[in-house]
Scaffold this active site. Structure first.
Site: not given
Length: 498
Positions: A293, A173, A178, A175-176, A180, A194
Site C-alpha cells: 500500500d 488520519g 483503520g 485510511g482504508g 490513526v 492505529k
C-alpha cells in the site's frame, strides 16, 4: 344478718314463697355453681368479646388488665388511650430499614460491577487469543535476550487513557485499513495509535510475525513500531509520532508547503529515502516484506522533512522459497498495480509500480486520482505516460521545480518513473535498482561535479569511466551539455528497457 356463701360469691336477697330469703351468686369475673363446685375465675383474655384490650390482655383473679407491647405506650384499651408507638422506635425502625436497603443496594452494585469486570476480563482474554496475543507474548519472551528492542504489549486501558477514550479530536488520519489517533502515554511520550477496521483471522500467524519483524527494524526511514494491544476486538498498533504529517499533504496542501521548502532537491531526497526503505524491505530484511500500500499518504515527514514509511497493515511477509503470493487484492486506486489487480499475484514489483505513482506525484504535484479533472487527466499515471509519449513532459511537471533549471535531471527521473509504471511487472526495475539510480542522481544535486583529482575515482566508479570534464549539473544554460553526456552513458537502459 350473717349469710354463709362460698368464696368468690356474694349473697343476693330473694323471696322464698312470699317470704324473705337469700341465695349465693358468683361475683363478676367468676362463674360456676357456688354451692357445688364453687366460683371459678373467668379468663376474659381467651374471649375477645370479654375484654377491650387493644394489644396485650393480662388475666387477673376476677378480672383482667390491658397493656401495650414493647415500644408502645398508653392504657392499652380500645375505648381509652389505646397504644401508640414510641418515636424512638419509629426512628430505629426507619434507620434499620434504610441501612438494610442501602446495604442491599451496595451489595447488588458490588456484585454487578464484579460481574462486569469478570465479563470484561473474559472478553479481553477472548480477543487476546483471537488476535494472536498469546502467541506474540510467547515470541517476545523468547526474544528478550535479543539486542533489538522488541515491541511492548500495551493494555487497553493504557491506550484508552492516552487517546482520551479515542476522542474524535485526537484523530490524525483515516485510511482504508483503520483510523490513526494521537496519543500521549503516561511517561509523556507522544505516539500514533492505529485502530484497525478489521482483522483477517486466516492471517493471524503472519500478522504476529510481521509485528515481530517490524518491531526489530531499525531503519531511520521506517516509522518505528513501539508496541501493540490485543485486548480489543481488533488489534491496536502503537507507532512513533511523526510531526509534519504526510507526503500527500506536503505535496498537495499549498498552505503547508511553500515554494522555498518544495525544492527539487527536497523532492528527490524524499523519493530516494522512500525507495531505500522499500529496497531494504524487499532485499535486506531477514524475511522479505511487500508493503502493498505504497502511497503518498503512507509516507510521513518529520521536522527535517525526512521520509518515514508507515502503515504496514496491508503488508505481507514473503517466504524465502516463494517469489509471489496469491492474495485478495488490496490497495488504493490510483496506486494499484494493474498486473496484481488482474492476477491477484502479489510480488515485489507491485510496490515498484505504486512507488512509480508516488514519484510522478513528486514530479507533477498532481493527485494520483482527480475526478474533478478532464477524463484524460483523471488517472495521473496514464496522463503522465501519455505526456511522455507525446513529448510534452514539461506541460505536466510542477513549475516550481522546473524553474530551477534541472530539466535533464527531471527527464531522467521521469524516465525512471516510466519504467516503474510498466504494465508487466517483469519489465519493471527492482526497488534496489530504483534506489541506486535515485541515490546517484541525488548525489549530483548535493555535490555538483568539479574537475579535481580528489573525486575522479568516485566519478569513474559511478559513471563507468566518464571524465569529469564532460559532466555539469549545477545550474542553467551550459549545464545541458553535461546532462546530455550523462544521459547517453548512464540512462541508456531507461530508454531501451532492463
Amino acid at each position: 344478718m350473717n349469710y354463709t356463701c362460698p368464696k368468690n360469691s356474694r349473697c343476693v336477697c330473694d323471696d322464698v314463697d312470699n317470704g324473705v330469703g337469700y341465695r349465693c351468686k358468683c361475683m363478676d369475673g367468676y362463674h360456676g355453681n357456688p354451692y357445688l363446685n364453687g366460683c371459678r375465675d373467668i379468663n376474659e383474655c381467651e374471649d375477645a368479646n370479654l375484654h377491650d384490650c387493644k394489644q396485650n390482655c393480662i388475666n387477673t383473679d376476677g378480672g383482667y388488665n390491658c397493656s401495650c407491647r414493647k415500644g408502645y405506650h398508653g392504657d392499652g384499651r380500645t375505648n381509652g388511650e389505646g397504644c401508640s408507638p414510641n418515636r424512638t422506635l419509629v426512628v430505629q425502625i426507619t434507620v434499620g430499614i434504610g441501612v438494610s436497603l442501602l446495604a442491599l443496594l451496595m451489595g447488588s452494585l458490588w456484585f454487578y460491577l464484579g460481574y462486569k469486570r469478570w465479563k470484561l476480563m473474559k472478553l479481553k482474554e477472548k480477543f487476546l487469543r483471537k488476535n494472536g496475543g498469546l502467541m506474540l507474548q510467547q515470541q517476545l519472551s523468547e526474544r528478550q535476550g535479543s539486542t533489538h528492542e522488541t515491541a511492548k504489549i500495551f493494555t487497553a486501558e493504557e491506550l484508552e487513557k492516552a487517546t482520551n477514550n479515542y476522542s474524535e479530536t485526537r484523530i490524525i488520519g483515516k485510511g482504508g485499513f483503520g483510523t490513526v489517533y494521537k496519543g500521549i502515554l503516561v511517561d509523556g511520550r507522544v505516539v500514533a495509535i492505529k485502530k484497525s477496521k478489521m482483522v483477517d483471522q486466516s492471517q493471524v500467524d503472519q500478522f504476529i510475525n510481521e509485528v515481530l519483524v517490524l518491531s526489530q527494524i531499525n531503519h531511520r526511514n521506517v516509522v518505528k513500531l513501539l508496541g501493540c494491544c490485543f485486548e480489543t476486538e481488533v488489534p491496536l498498533l502503537v507507532y512513533e509520532f511523526v510531526t509534519k504529517g504526510t507526503l500527500f499533504d506536503y505535496i498537495h496542501n499549498t498552505s503547508k508547503a511553500t515554494k522555498s521548502n518544495n525544492s527539487w532537491e527536497i523532492h528527490l531526497r524524499i523519493a530516494t529515502e522512500t525507495a531505500g526503505v522499500l529496497s531494504y524491505l524487499h532485499s535486506a530484511a531477514s524475511v522479505p516484506i511487500i508493503h502493498r500500500d505504497v502511497k503518498s499518504t503512507n509516507i510521513l515527514l518529520d521536522e527535517t522533512l525526512t521520509a518515514k514509511v508507515s502503515d504496514f497493515g496491508a503488508s505481507r511477509l514473503v517466504p524465502i522459497d516463494q517469489a509471489e503470493l496469491s492474495t485478495m487484492v488490496q490497495g488504493t486506486l490510483g496506486y494499484l498495480d494493474p498486473e496484481y489487480l488482474q492476477t491477484s499475484q502479489l510480488t515485489e514489483k507491485s510496490d515498484v509500480y505504486s512507488f512509480g505513482v508516488v514519484l510522478v506525484e513528486l514530479l507533477t504535484r498532481k493527485k494520483a486520482l482527480s475526478f474533478d479533472q478532464p477524463e484524460e487527466e483523471r488517472n495521473l499515471s496514464m496522463y503522465f505516460l501519455s505526456a511522455l509519449k507525446e513529448d510534452r513532459l514539461l506541460q505536466v511537471l510542477d513549475d516550481c521545480i522546473v524553474n530551477e533549471g534541472n530539466i535533464e535531471q527531471l527527464k531522467e527521473v521521469s524516465n525512471l518513473a516510466k519504467r516503474c509504471l510498466r504494465v508487466k511487472g517483469e519489465e519493471r526495475p527492482t526497488m534496489k535498482e530504483v534506489a541506486m539510480e535515485l541515490e546517484g542522481l541525488r548525489r549530483m544535486v548535493i555535490h555538483p561535479w568539479v574537475s579535481n583529482e580528489a573525486n575522479s575515482e568516485e566519478t569513474e566508479s559511478l559513471l563507468g569511466g566518464i571524465s569529469m570534464e564532460t559532466i555539469s549539473c549545477g545550474g542553467h544554460g551550459d549545464s545541458s551539455s553535461g546532462y546530455d553526456t550523462m544521459r547517453n552513458h548512464i540512462m541508456l537502459p531507461v530508454n531501451d528497457g532492463r
